[in-house]
Design an enzyme around this catalytic site. Structure first.
Site, PDB file in Angstrom:
ATOM      1  N   SER A  30      41.686  39.655  46.351  1.00  6.54           N
ATOM      2  CA  SER A  30      41.149  39.510  44.985  1.00  6.54           C
ATOM      3  C   SER A  30      39.883  40.351  44.894  1.00  6.54           C
ATOM      4  CB  SER A  30      40.759  38.059  44.705  1.00  6.54           C
ATOM      5  OG  SER A  30      41.872  37.224  44.805  1.00  6.54           O
ATOM      6  N   THR A  63      37.105  40.278  43.607  1.00  4.96           N
ATOM      7  CA  THR A  63      36.035  39.534  42.943  1.00  4.96           C
ATOM      8  C   THR A  63      34.713  39.701  43.686  1.00  4.96           C
ATOM      9  OG1 THR A  63      36.667  37.583  44.197  1.00  4.96           O
ATOM     10  CG2 THR A  63      37.579  37.789  41.996  1.00  4.96           C
ATOM     11  N   ALA A 118      30.523  33.618  52.554  1.00  7.34           N
ATOM     12  CA  ALA A 118      30.475  33.881  51.123  1.00  7.34           C
ATOM     13  C   ALA A 118      30.700  35.366  50.875  1.00  7.34           C
ATOM     14  CB  ALA A 118      29.131  33.452  50.552  1.00  7.34           C
ATOM     15  N   LYS A 119      31.415  35.653  49.778  1.00  5.06           N
ATOM     16  CA  LYS A 119      31.655  37.049  49.427  1.00  5.06           C
ATOM     17  C   LYS A 119      30.354  37.744  49.029  1.00  5.06           C
ATOM     18  CE  LYS A 119      36.452  37.545  48.025  1.00  5.06           C
ATOM     19  NZ  LYS A 119      37.417  37.714  46.951  1.00  5.06           N
ATOM     20  N   ARG A 120      29.341  36.937  48.717  1.00  7.22           N
ATOM     21  CA  ARG A 120      28.082  37.523  48.246  1.00  7.22           C
ATOM     22  C   ARG A 120      27.259  38.132  49.371  1.00  7.22           C
ATOM     23  NH1 ARG A 120      28.875  32.989  45.685  1.00  7.22           N
ATOM     24  NH2 ARG A 120      27.753  31.749  47.203  1.00  7.22           N
TER      25      ARG A 120
END
Ligand code: GLU
Ligand code: ZN
Length: 331
Positions: free
Chosen positions: A11, A13, A244-246
């Site tokens: 994804s 995102t 986390a993707k962050r």
């Protein structure tokens, strides 16, 4: 050709991180080592969260790891018709029904707060409206659509986790396939897409284990075959939380930009998956010996030590005893 078809379904995102790298490598090794095909699907249906500019980075990341795929990548957002058709057929068969409840109403209708924060739908609109049209007319706006789920628990045998039992009816109830704003739910999209690509096996992070039974019910309602599922433990931070993707430091794009040798990620992914391999191998070079059977149980911690290893500062704190070097070793 073995008839095995696997898929990678990122994804866009956020940036792909080391946890994605590990799951994707495992999926790729598992399928390719047995002569299977791999399709790449960009899961960009969630318009609010998908960032088209990240897709290119994601493809570069995969290539950098040594992962390839068959045919061009597909984009969910390119063609919504298959999802519409699946919904229409479920409405016709009675497998899906219109729901006009707001989130508030669903909260009030459920008797007790549900574990895991997921709301259980009490079935308020089951049998309430004669048709989707009738529901829309009465509500005077677009309605959601839910799958009618039978109440029997379901026993599945996961390729990694083994046998497990899930009661979708008890845990989440009739779940959403399309929201009131006419966006398609992940569960619907993934089932339609896997079937369209004739996917025979799905290897992914075990955060999605709880979705599997929902997908099984939906496949049955749509008369689609079930793939074999493999849910691998996630990579977690030293405190045991999922990555986390962050976090920029964990992003494959950052490692790539910093000149990290992808073979270090490959070695880390392989060793944490129990593979007896030596350093300095590329992803394709592992295909000959890869075997998912070695996969240890439990989440894989990732912290500063692994970061330092990637950057070439220290040797990997090897999670396993050194690999056997073949014959001729003294006892
Ligand atoms: N696109 C989903 C994700 O990135 C994966 C969906 C799936 O593997 O079923 O978490
Ligand atoms: Zn409802």
């Amino acid at each position: 050709m073995t008839g095995i078809i696997g898929r990678l379904a990122p994804s866009p995102t956020g940036y792909l991180h080391v946890g994605h790298a590990r799951s994707f490598l495992l999926a790729w090794w598992h399928v390719r080592s047995r002569g299977g095909r791999i399709v790449l699907r960009i899961e960009d249906l969630d318009r609010a969260r998908a960032k088209p500019e990240l897709v290119d980075t994601c493809l570069r990341d995969l290539e950098w790891l040594g992962i390839d795929w068959d045919g061009p990548p597909t984009y969910q957002s390119n063609d919504l018709q298959p999802y519409e058709e699946a919904l229409a057929s479920l409405v016709v068969s009675g497998g899906a029904y219109a729901c006009t409840c707001s989130r508030k109403e669903i909260e009030v209708a459920q008797s007790a707060p549900h574990k895991g924060g997921e709301l259980r739908y009490a079935g308020t609109c089951r049998g309430r409206y004669a048709s989707v049209r009738a529901a829309e007319r009465l509500a005077d706006r677009a309605v959601g659509l839910r799958l009618r789920v039978s109440s029997a628990p379901l026993d599945l045998d996961d390729g990694v986790r083994g046998p497990h039992s899930t009661d979708v009816h008890r845990d989440v109830g009739d779940f959403l396939l399309a929201r009131r704003d006419r966006t398609f739910a992940y569960q619907l999209a993934v089932v339609v897409d896997d079937a369209r690509a004739a996917v025979t096996e799905v290897l992914r992070g075990d955060d999605l284990l709880s979705s599997t039974a929902r997908q099984w019910h939906l496949q049955r309602a749509l008369d689609l075959p079930h793939p074999r599922w493999y849910h691998v433990p996630l990579v977690v931070d030293p405190a045991g939380r999922r990555l986390a993707k962050r976090d920029r430091d964990l992003a494959l794009a950052s490692l790539r930009a910093a000149g990290v040798d992808p073979r270090r990620l490959v070695f880390w992914a392989a060793r944490t998956a129990g593979q007896a391999v030596s350093e300095e191998l590329s992803a394709p070079e592992l295909l000959r010996t890869f075997d998912l059977k070695g996969l240890p149980e439990g989440p894989v911690p990732f912290g500063p030590d692994e970061q330092s290893y990637f950057r070439g500062a220290v040797p990997l704190k090897d999670p396993l005893p050194p690999p056997a070097t073949g014959s001729g070793r003294s006892p």
